[in-house]
Design a protein around this motif. Structure first.
Motif, PDB file in Angstrom:
ATOM      1  N   LEU A  43      54.883  41.231  41.385  1.00 54.60           N
ATOM      2  CA  LEU A  43      54.142  40.030  41.742  1.00 54.60           C
ATOM      3  C   LEU A  43      54.720  39.361  42.976  1.00 54.60           C
ATOM      4  O   LEU A  43      55.934  39.293  43.139  1.00 54.60           O
ATOM      5  N   ARG A  56      49.347  41.086  42.925  1.00 49.82           N
ATOM      6  CA  ARG A  56      49.959  41.965  41.920  1.00 49.82           C
ATOM      7  C   ARG A  56      49.782  43.404  42.379  1.00 49.82           C
ATOM      8  O   ARG A  56      48.694  43.802  42.795  1.00 49.82           O
ATOM      9  N   ASN A  74      43.502  39.441  32.959  1.00 45.76           N
ATOM     10  CA  ASN A  74      44.519  38.615  33.611  1.00 45.76           C
ATOM     11  C   ASN A  74      43.891  37.411  34.298  1.00 45.76           C
ATOM     12  O   ASN A  74      44.434  36.308  34.253  1.00 45.76           O
ATOM     13  N   GLU A  96      44.812  42.358  43.409  1.00 40.04           N
ATOM     14  CA  GLU A  96      45.558  43.432  42.753  1.00 40.04           C
ATOM     15  C   GLU A  96      45.469  44.686  43.608  1.00 40.04           C
ATOM     16  O   GLU A  96      44.397  45.064  44.070  1.00 40.04           O
TER      17      GLU A  96
END
Length: 152
Positions: A43, A56, A74, A96
């Motif tokens: 992260l 992430r 999430n 992500e």
């Protein structure tokens, strides 16, 4: 490009429920809360001028579907909790990244998914009643890597 289907997600970053709850309760900054709420992965979290940016990176994904589902879960965990606890957060951008393999077998880490939420729009969502598959429809801006779309 094709999504690299490289085994199971790394479990070494996953923490237990009681430890997670303790970290969530102790969080005194939006960055700490985001780190406590999001499942395993590397992260990078920053908070500047009212914008909480969470990046992430995962080392592996089982399938494109599991990558998208995990991201949606999430997101649904993160957004309402941060807005509820930190009134100074005006918007949240969650990205992500993960592994991809091109047709020549070359591997790289690329952004897979991105979503953003403004506080006002998030306040109108009944987060405890949503279907996780609808998360992309709820965000201000949503983007998915074309390789994930083809693999689903």
């Amino acid at each position: 490009m094709f999504v690299a289907l490289v085994g199971l997600a790394a479990l070494n970053g996953v923490i237990g429920d009681s430890e997670r709850r303790a970290q969530i309760e102790k969080a005194t900054t939006p960055e700490q809360l985001a780190a406590a709420l999001i499942d395993s992965g590397k992260l990078q979290v920053t908070f500047e001028k009212g914008v909480l940016a969470i990046n992430r990176t995962v080392d592996s994904v089982l399938t494109a579907g599991t990558a998208v589902s995990g991201f949606n879960i999430n997101t649904a965990r993160l957004i309402p909790a941060v807005f509820a606890k930190f009134p100074q957060v005006d918007s949240i951008v969650f990205r992500e990244s993960g592994p991809f393999r091109d047709v020549r077998g070359n591997e790289s880490t690329q952004e897979m998914l991105r979503i953003s939420f403004m506080r006002a729009a998030s306040n109108d969502i009944r987060w405890d009643r949503i279907n996780y598959d609808d998360v992309p429809k709820l965000g201000e801006h949503y983007w998915m890597h074309p390789g994930l779309r083809r693999a689903q």
